[in-house]
Design a protein around this motif. Structure first.
Motif: not given
Length: 473
Positions: A49-73
């Motif tokens: 679904e992603v086309s055209g040239g690469f642009d870091w801001r193509k998905a600007a305005g989106t919010t994502i949620r990520v799951l982590q556990t406490p870790h040095p990384y």
């Protein structure tokens, strides 16, 4: 998996509890999948679904949620997240789950198909459980889409053994490196030997053992029970995690394998002549030069004894013992050094690794934004900054290792040399299979029985028969 860190970080004991619960959760998740819950046809891959040239801001305005556990990384990257948002315009909400509950929560979410989290931390072994029910997005199409992936990402810069270890086709008997790319490596550890260099110097030990027999003899020579000193610490608890560090590394170097492929099926081979010979020596080493309560030992006890000056060597994760050598981290801080451990009979240094990875939920509703986050969090710029902080050991990228990490770890005796010695043949040495956690725990139980007096050959033939019946279901 990492070491027992200061109070704000995850301890090895806690990690082992996490994985013990994780394995149980995986068993439940596998059962749900077998019943048709949480599995089914894969969701459409979002890369096309992603086309055209690469642009870091193509998905600007989106919010994502990520799951982590406490870790040095996780701690190393936490202050950098705002830089990703500034770069991409994508907001990242991080949900941290206590280590003891992490995989239980993740399993439940994935099996239920809720897709609450777009991305999450996993270990590479977990791909073998999460991939078959179609819970993970194949990242190959994203990597190959120049409209979605920055030309500067350079996936080949990630060490080959790590790239291979996160790719599989889920077919019984197929090796790693086939099929989809189910996660991106983020941080890892080689399983090698750390030793008390100060004590070695006092004893005049300048030549480190090159063979397993010589290694055992050195461990025995270092042991003096009357002085509360013993030669070698390894894990021995009733857990799959007992098998994967030092044991699996030397098992592989000695020419043994866990499974063979015969007629398209897996046949357990932990009862081969090479495996029996190695296991007999490994258990004898524990009796003569290991901790007296070896069957209860997990990682905190092993590294704790090294840090207290009780154990003279540890055969396990390099980046975990690395933290013991930091100022104030232990009684032996500044006194430790590393070497690859004994080579195999053919001079090989095959090494089993563990890697933490980032994966994308196949049910994510924000796949483009999530992919931007995944390539940023595993990319060169952010990783160089994270490693520069000093607590992020073993970067997955060759360029980061050769620049920033070599500067950060320059004062750790033998660490960089050991890394460079083993990295060409460092990978997951296990045969991928969907019953990994169950069958590998069976193997650990067999080691405990042998330690308790059971005949090595008979006990390994028994566990091999049991495991063969489980891996081909």
């Amino acid at each position: 998996m990492t070491a027992d860190f200061p109070s704000s970080r995850m301890s090895r004991r806690e990690m082992l509890r996490l994985f013990g619960i994780g394995a149980a959760g995986l068993a439940g998740a596998s059962a749900l999948s077998a019943c048709g819950i949480g599995g089914g046809a894969p969701a459409p891959n979002g890369a096309s679904e992603v086309s055209g040239g690469f642009d870091w801001r193509k998905a600007a305005g989106t919010t994502i949620r990520v799951l982590q556990t406490p870790h040095p990384y996780q701690l190393a990257y936490q202050p950098l997240l705002k830089e990703f948002t500034e770069l991409s315009g994508v907001e990242v909400i991080v949900d941290l789950v206590p280590e003891a509950d992490y995989f239980t929560k993740l399993n439940t979410e994935l099996a239920g198909g809720t897709a609450r989290h777009d991305a999450f931390m996993i270990g590479a072994y977990f791909i073998w459980q999460y991939g078959p029910p179609n819970w993970l997005e194949d990242l190959n199409p994203w990597l190959n889409n120049t409209a979605a992936t920055s030309a500067e990402y350079d996936f080949e810069d990630i060490f080959e053994g790590l790239r291979t270890s996160t790719r599989w086709d889920f077919q019984t008997g197929s090796p790693l490196g086939t099929g989809g790319q189910w996660a991106l490596p983020w941080g890892f550890e080689n399983n090698v030997v750390c030793y008390n260099k100060t004590y070695f110097d006092q004893r005049g030990i300048t030549r480190l053992p090159e063979t397993f027999d010589d290694f055992i003899q050195l461990a025995v020579d270092l042991t003096d029970r009357s002085e509360n000193r013993y030669g070698i610490a390894t894990r021995g608890s009733k857990s799959w995690a007992t098998i994967h560090p030092g044991f699996m590394t030397q098992f592989t170097r000695e020419g043994a394998v866990d499974y063979r492929v015969e007629g398209g099926e897996l046949v357990a081979a932990m009862d081969s002549d090479a495996a029996i010979d190695f296991t007999t020596k490994w258990i004898d080493m524990q009796h003569r030069a290991g901790p007296t309560s070896w069957t209860s030992y997990e990682y905190p006890q092993a590294t704790g004894d090294l840090g207290d000056g009780t154990a003279m060597m540890v055969f396990d994760a390099d980046c975990a013992t690395y933290t013991k050598n930091k100022p104030g981290a232990s009684k032996t801080a500044g006194q430790l050094a590393w070497y690859p451990g004994p080579a195999g009979p053919q001079g090989n240094y095959d090494t089993n690794l563990w890697t933490w990875c980032w994966a994308m939920s196949s049910r994510s509703k924000n796949k483009h934004a999530t992919w931007l986050f995944l390539q940023w969090v595993t990319g060169k710029t952010a990783m160089n900054k994270a490693v520069a902080g000093g607590t992020y050991a073993d970067p997955v990228r060759s360029s980061v290792f050769n620049s920033t990490f070599k500067q950060v770890a320059a004062d750790q005796v033998g660490y960089l040399e050991t890394f460079e010695k083993v990295i060409p043949t460092s990978k997951i040495q296990f045969t991928p299979q969907k019953a990994f956690f169950d069958t590998t725990m069976n193997w650990a139980v067999a080691l405990q029985d042998i330690y308790g007096g059971a005949d090595t050959g008979s006990r390994l033939r028994s566990v091999a028969k049991t495991n063969t019946s489980k891996v081909n279901l």
